[in-house]
Design an enzyme around this catalytic site. Sequence first.
Site, PDB file in Angstrom:
ATOM      1  CB  VAL A  31      36.386  39.730  27.651  1.00  0.00           C
ATOM      2  CG1 VAL A  31      35.062  40.443  27.850  1.00  0.00           C
ATOM      3  CG2 VAL A  31      36.295  38.785  26.461  1.00  0.00           C
ATOM      4  N   GLY A  32      38.043  41.431  29.721  1.00  0.00           N
ATOM      5  CA  GLY A  32      38.027  42.381  30.834  1.00  0.00           C
ATOM      6  C   GLY A  32      38.537  41.711  32.089  1.00  0.00           C
ATOM      7  CB  SER A  33      40.598  41.921  34.550  1.00  0.00           C
ATOM      8  OG  SER A  33      41.091  43.232  34.516  1.00  0.00           O
ATOM      9  N   GLY A  34      38.242  42.051  36.649  1.00  0.00           N
ATOM     10  CA  GLY A  34      37.646  42.708  37.814  1.00  0.00           C
ATOM     11  C   GLY A  34      38.339  42.214  39.066  1.00  0.00           C
ATOM     12  CE1 TYR A  36      35.447  39.913  44.777  1.00  0.00           C
ATOM     13  CE2 TYR A  36      33.377  39.773  43.583  1.00  0.00           C
ATOM     14  CZ  TYR A  36      34.096  40.195  44.681  1.00  0.00           C
ATOM     15  OH  TYR A  36      33.479  40.909  45.680  1.00  0.00           O
ATOM     16  N   GLY A  37      38.643  38.255  39.155  1.00  0.00           N
ATOM     17  CA  GLY A  37      39.246  37.448  38.106  1.00  0.00           C
ATOM     18  C   GLY A  37      39.287  38.172  36.784  1.00  0.00           C
ATOM     19  CB  SER A  38      41.378  38.399  34.021  1.00  0.00           C
ATOM     20  OG  SER A  38      42.219  37.332  34.355  1.00  0.00           O
ATOM     21  CE  LYS A  54      34.788  35.764  37.534  1.00  0.00           C
ATOM     22  NZ  LYS A  54      33.463  36.029  38.132  1.00  0.00           N
ATOM     23  CG  ASP A 169      28.915  39.381  37.682  1.00  0.00           C
ATOM     24  OD1 ASP A 169      29.441  38.289  37.456  1.00  0.00           O
ATOM     25  OD2 ASP A 169      29.322  40.442  37.202  1.00  0.00           O
TER      26      ASP A 169
END
EC number: 2.7.11.24
Length: 348
Positions: A31-34, A36-38, A54, A169
């Site tokens: 879905v996505g990643s940032g 702090y995690g994917s 996550k 978040d």
Amino acid sequence: MSQKARPTFYRQELNKTIWEVPERYQNLSPVGSGAYGSVMSAFDGKAGLRVAVKKLSRPFQSIIHAKRTYRELRLLKHMKHENVIGLLDVFSPATSLEGFNDVYLVTHLMGADLNNIVKCQKLTDDHVQFLIYQILRALKYIHSADIIHRDLKPSNLAVNEDCELKILDFGLARLTDDEMTGYVATRWYRAPEIMLNWMHYNMTVDIWSVGCIMAELLTGRTLFPGTDHINQLQQIMRLTGTPPASLISRMPSHEARNYISSLPHMPKRNFADVFIGANPLAVDLLEKMLVLDTDKRITASQALAHPYFAQYHDPDDEPEADPYDQSFESRDLEIEEWKSKIYIQNRN
């Protein structure tokens, strides 16, 4: 607290990362990643629905990482409200504290965020009422637990096809200066007192953000798209006017006082001239949200009772949260101590 029975896990490599998850979670897809995690979407065979899984990146890399992991887990576990993302499951493939290196969090899978929606269509006033009502309903709940979101923006607001909204978040954001520098959306929705460290901020930093979001929903444009901190402040004051002397004198920061006092006087604009064609009740509410003086800014509870939300407001269906113990925030523990606390939370 009883311990969960340990499920059977399977391993899969996705995006060059090994995912090790219980068998109930199938059909993982990115879905996505940032930072702090994917995140993967998955089908939860037990519940019969798609969920978001996550995997936290390096949850125990440093004391700051470990404490953030503990904070996120505690916050998500505490949140039980229709308009706030909550925790469906937490797991780790580890069978002992020694082997405990990965933390996975499972939440509802939300489709679009408010950013997608603003870009795709012009919203009716009724849509805006319903969306902002839900944000405020969530904030009343979050604030009642003494939690401040600090980073409300359209991309942190998930919306499904029925226009039902959840805040994502929250409470994690302890943003650094470099994340706030330049032409960044993170800063466009930030209250001036938090952006410039004017003074000790309170819950109403989130209300400022709601005002910015609401203005954007009504006009289809970002309200204060500043290119940097100074330009951001100039854009804000073109609307709100420069702060009165009574507010400047209450700013603990000597630098802030000097800087604000040096600015040329700007009068407050008439909001009805800025938001032409908007529902007068919406304009009135915006005027109560976008106030520089935090003591005079409307609270979430007060805003819910504003006539703009007459068709949605129901005092018996706007719950508050159970008390939330944040005493851990002042604790200075070693990585292993945070890790042990997270392991216990994970097992229960």
